[in-house]
Design an enzyme around this catalytic site. Sequence first.
Site, PDB file in Angstrom:
ATOM      1  CB  CYS A  39       1.922 -59.888 -24.186  1.00 54.67           C
ATOM      2  SG  CYS A  39       0.200 -59.913 -23.674  1.00 54.67           S
ATOM      3  CB  CYS A  65       2.763 -62.619 -21.732  1.00 53.79           C
ATOM      4  SG  CYS A  65       1.332 -62.200 -20.693  1.00 53.79           S
ATOM      5  CB  CYS A 115      -0.189 -57.620 -20.990  1.00 51.58           C
ATOM      6  SG  CYS A 115      -0.517 -59.042 -19.947  1.00 51.58           S
ATOM      7  CB  CYS A 132       3.929 -59.794 -19.348  1.00 49.10           C
ATOM      8  SG  CYS A 132       3.314 -59.002 -20.860  1.00 49.10           S
TER       9      CYS A 132
END
Length: 193
Positions: free
Chosen positions: A34, A38, A65, A68
């Site tokens: 991430c 995030c 992810c 994000c």
Amino acid sequence: MPMMTSEMWLAIASCDASYDGQFYYGVSSTGIFCRPSCKSRTPNPKHVHIFLHAEAALASDYRPCKRCKPEGRRLPEEEWVESVAMVIHERYEEPLPLSKLAELAHVSPYHIQRTFKRIKGMSPAAYLQQVRVEAAKELLLSASELTISEIGVRVGFPNAAHFATVFQKESGSSPSAYRMMGAAAAADQSGMD
């Protein structure tokens, strides 16, 4: 692989968008990586691995992810906020109240305030002050013919007292003390040469 610093952990735990692009973090228990901003659940620090680039996380078999999108293009809002930041950098010497920035960006003042703060971690006004102080620092060190008041005006602070107050708050020293420290450092440097 870089070690996680306490500053990085604080950025992850507080979802600090100002660190986005500086590093990424992977969570070994999920296999996902991430951006620091995030909004997913804060991971256990024992499972966090730091990467300086998204490609490094991908090469270590971490999946991006879905929330994000760390490997993808920046979101339109991020691009839009960067364009507002660019306007601030290009026009910092002008009066730039929130209403003017909102007008230039074709959005409401409320929207620009909320979105800019979420993405940059500070309000447009705070960002503008930071840019002005950085420009003042450069002038204090390079333009010895200008008075401190003239430098204040040149970087967007028409009131000398307000300039001195903001400069002190942002940099930890007064404009004149900053100029003297710069001159002393330059003298020391030339003495070494």
